[in-house]
Scaffold this active site. Structure first.
Site, short mmCIF file in Angstrom:
data_model
loop_
_atom_site.label_atom_id
_atom_site.label_comp_id
_atom_site.label_asym_id
_atom_site.label_seq_id
_atom_site.Cartn_x
_atom_site.Cartn_y
_atom_site.Cartn_z
N GLU A 155 -35.56 19.40 -25.80
CA GLU A 155 -34.99 18.06 -25.67
C GLU A 155 -35.62 17.35 -24.59
OE1 GLU A 155 -30.93 19.24 -24.19
OE2 GLU A 155 -30.17 19.29 -26.38
N GLU A 312 -28.64 23.02 -32.17
CA GLU A 312 -27.62 23.42 -31.32
C GLU A 312 -26.45 22.62 -31.61
OE1 GLU A 312 -28.43 23.09 -27.12
OE2 GLU A 312 -30.52 23.54 -27.60
N TRP A 320 -20.61 21.54 -19.03
CA TRP A 320 -21.02 20.49 -18.39
C TRP A 320 -20.28 19.09 -18.62
CZ3 TRP A 320 -22.17 17.05 -22.38
CH2 TRP A 320 -22.31 17.60 -23.55
N GLU A 360 -24.98 28.09 -16.93
CA GLU A 360 -24.27 27.91 -17.97
C GLU A 360 -23.36 29.00 -18.34
OE1 GLU A 360 -27.14 24.64 -20.25
OE2 GLU A 360 -27.80 26.60 -20.45
N PHE A 362 -20.23 29.31 -18.13
CA PHE A 362 -18.92 29.01 -18.73
C PHE A 362 -19.28 28.28 -20.09
CE2 PHE A 362 -18.19 29.12 -13.89
CZ PHE A 362 -17.52 30.58 -13.85
C1 GLA Z 1 -28.66 21.45 -24.36
C2 GLA Z 1 -29.77 22.51 -24.13
C3 GLA Z 1 -29.56 24.04 -23.92
C4 GLA Z 1 -28.05 23.97 -23.23
C5 GLA Z 1 -27.00 23.23 -23.84
C6 GLA Z 1 -25.67 23.34 -23.19
O1 GLA Z 1 -28.47 21.20 -25.81
O2 GLA Z 1 -30.78 22.19 -25.12
O3 GLA Z 1 -30.42 24.50 -23.30
O4 GLA Z 1 -28.37 23.67 -21.89
O5 GLA Z 1 -27.35 21.79 -23.84
O6 GLA Z 1 -24.81 22.83 -23.94
#
Ligand code: GLA
Length: 663
Positions: A155, A312, A320, A360, A362
């Protein structure tokens, strides 16, 4: 289907799996992981994404023993590997050695450690180190039969901040030299006679750091362009190393369409071998599956219509959002299959096994903290079985009904400071128009303003504030040749340098629309205006002066009372519509219906319907987002249940059907 049309040639089936972090678990757990992956039908996992500090515990000292064993285990189980370069999380030793590689905010704060992504994309040291670890991975795993894909970084732009350090300033100056050649050209493009900002030496130019309000908008816009390009240069450096040492293994990097505003994904998509995207449901948004559909359509569109990978999404809640709402029964399955419907050749999750520690813990996973006795696990196993029935969709293409223009540069420019109203928003308008198409069961391709539009009977143009003369000519040519465009307010106002097109608004579009806009008349917060035909609008009105267009609806009250609100202009063989105010919901439907966007016959409200097709077969994917059973008129073979269908396709509440249509 042939390899060129598949997202992932080595896999040859719908990809199923997720991010896998064996480094967070003792080795015996890996064996259990692989056993359970097989039970769930997992065939592809992403490994190593944040494991730089484990691969290279000290500068130049490598430890790949653990990764060799992980990749070997997965391979023995028939699970393909999407092997990541770990460059989104430089090790602590890297920043200790290269403190200048840390990102600096617009306010001048240096970002700290203990997280990920805190690097400056213009840092030489970062680029060298990132390319170095990518090279090591390519040498070691480039011809490993398990490796089906390279996953570069994670990302880009996630931290979403341009860096404002001195190295970035120097790189920006160089980028500007390439773009403008001379200072005179730059001064002209940036309009530096305004407030006496003229530059006499390249060294006088800086990033648009925190300053009194009103920082030069052309400078700000160029800084966003530059930032997108700098991250892209980081990607290219890694990609080229991988291509050189491991030719034949496709390279991707996971996009965040549309939630990362700062990367111009039209440009990025041209640089990857296969487009992949991460999408997270906005849990508290009403009908959030429409936002999901928009993200998926936009991802497919930047991929040029080719199949793409959903890298993903989540099995249930994320960690978050302000309130991390769990998915309802059946929602994960509908979400995954909606991505597949809109052209994804995979359904991958963050993540395989829930983390016990870190920020992360949760976040939902395929294998939750509660293990295999949970509903999520049962749903994951069921989805794996469902997907294994859909392999024949791989490589097929989505069939679109209309186009919507999408442009990152226009988004950036529209949302700079000091616009005529704080209520103007790019995503707001794009989403409003997209939603009407979704509710009409029409499939959208997003298009660049200067791309060939001839395949679409209709193209919507919401709030395209920045428009080049070339894009305007493209739209006009499309209409002259018989197309229909619907343009919304505050479009065609400035050119690529944030300079108002000459001769009155909307300078780039006056001829196409057959009108001019004499004055913007934004509304006070909370106030509305009425239009003919019992329509209500808010936020924005304009004084529209006709010059060839005909009025279709007028303002009944408000600052433009009695004047045209919606117009139609016949040009050549086509028609250009203009909507000068903010309409939504059924009010916008009414105007779009006049322009020709009408709901597909025989499809109940709340049912999502998309077609994927190849040269030899056609598939209908129907998703019932409502709590009522529905049915469609169709014949063929239903692939999830295996049932033949003669004329009527039952679509139970909350369920999905994938029909191979009878030829
Ligand atoms: C992003 C990241 C992941 C993770 C997710 C959590 O998409 O690529 O590593 O942090 O968010 O939702």
């Amino acid at each position: 289907m042939n390899d060129a049309t598949r997202a992932l040639p080595r896999l040859g089936k719908i990809g199923y799996g997720g991010d896998y972090t064996p480094e967070q678990w003792p080795e015996p757990v890996w064996h259990e992981d692989v056993r359970l992956m097989r039970e769930a039908g997992v065939n592809l996992v992403s490994v190593g994404i944040f494991a730089w500090a484990l691969m290279e515990p000290a500068p130049g000292e490598f430890d790949f023993g653990w990764l060799d064993r992980v990749v070997g285990l997965l391979h023995d189980a028939g699970i393909a590997v999407d092997l990541a370069t770990p460059t989104a999380a430089p090790p602590a030793w890297f920043f200790r050695r290269h403190p200048d590689a840390r990102q600096v905010t617009r306010e001048g704060h240096v970002l700290g450690g203990g997280a990920r992504h805190a690097f400056c994309p213009s840092s030489r040291a970062y680029r060298e180190a990132a390319t170095g670890i990518a090279t090591q991975l390519a040498r070691r795993y480039g011809d490993h039969p398990a490796v089906a894909l390279w996953h570069v970084h994670n990302e880009y732009g996630w931290a979403s901040t341009p860096c404002y350090c001195e190295a970035s300033a120097a790189a920006f100056r160089e980028w500007l030299r390439q773009r403008y050649g001379t200072l005179d050209t730059l001064n002209e493009a940036w309009g530096t006679t305004f407030w006496g900002q003229r530059y006499g030496d390249w060294e006088e130019i800086h990033p648009p750091r925190l300053a009194p309000p009103g920082v030069n908008p052309a400078q700000q816009l160029d800084y966003v362009r530059f930032t997108s390009e700098e991250y892209l240069a980081c990607f290219r450096a890694e990609r080229d190393a991988l291509h050189q040492l491991a030719p034949g293994v496709p390279v991707t990097t996971n996009f965040m369409v549309p939630n990362c505003k700062w990367m111009d994904y039209w440009r990025w998509a041209a640089e990857v071998d296969v487009v992949s995207n991460d999408h997270y449901l906005q849990a508290e948004l009403a009908d959030n599956h429409i936002e999901l559909a928009m993200a998926a359509d936009l991802t497919r569109s930047v991929a040029g219509g080719r199949p793409w990978l959903l890298m993903e999404h989540s099995t249930s809640a994320v960690n978050w959002q302000p309130r991390n709402i769990a998915k309802t029964p059946g929602e994960m399955r509908r979400n995954s299959l909606a991505h597949i419907a809109r052209g994804a050749d995979s359904a991958l999750f963050f993540q395989w096994r829930a983390s016990r520690f870190g920020s992360e813990k949760f976040h939902s996973a395929m294998l939750p903290h509660g293990g295999t006795g949970t509903q999520i696990w049962r749903d994951v196993v069921r989805l794996g079985a469902d997907l294994s029935n859909l392999d024949e969709l791989v490589g097929t293409r989505v069939v679109p009904d209309l186009g919507i223009v999408w442009d990152w540069e226009s988004w950036w420019a529209l949302e700079l400071e000091w616009r005529p109203s704080v209520d103007l928003g790019y995503l707001e308008r794009l989403s409003a128009y997209y939603e009407r198409a979704w509710r009409a069961h029409r499939t959208v391709d997003f298009v660049r303003p200067d791309s060939d539009l001839s395949a679409y009977p209709m193209v919507l143009v919401p709030s395209l504030y920045l428009m080049s003369a070339q894009a305007a000519a493209n739209l006009a040519g499309y209409v002259r040749d018989g197309g229909t465009v619907v343009v919304s307010y505050f479009s065609g106002i400035v050119d690529e340098t944030e300079t108002v097109h000459p001769g009155g608004h909307p300078g780039a579009l006056r001829e196409l629309l057959g009108l001019s806009v004499e004055e913007f008349l934004p509304l006070r917060a909370g106030s509305c205006v009425r239009l003919d035909g019992d329509l209500t609008a808010d936020v924005w009105t304009e004084r529209v002066v006709l010059a060839g267009a005909e009025p279709v609806r007028r303002y009944l009250d408000g600052p433009a009372a009695g004047e045209p609100a919606v117009t139609r202009h016949r040009l050549g063989r086509g028609t250009a519509w203009y909507i000068s105010t903010r309409l939504g919901g059924s009010d916008l439907d009414a105007v779009l219906a006049d322009a020709g966007l009408v709901p597909r016959d025989g499809v109940p409200d709340g049912v999502e319907l998309v077609r994927r097709a190849s040269d030899s077969a056609s598939y209908l994917i129907a998703i019932n987002h409502t709590e009522r059973d529905a049915e469609l008129t169709a014949s063929g073979k239903e692939l999830l249940t295996g049932a033949p269908c003669h004329g009527v396709l039952p679509l139970p509440a909350g369920d999905v059907r994938v029909l191979r249509a009878a030829s």
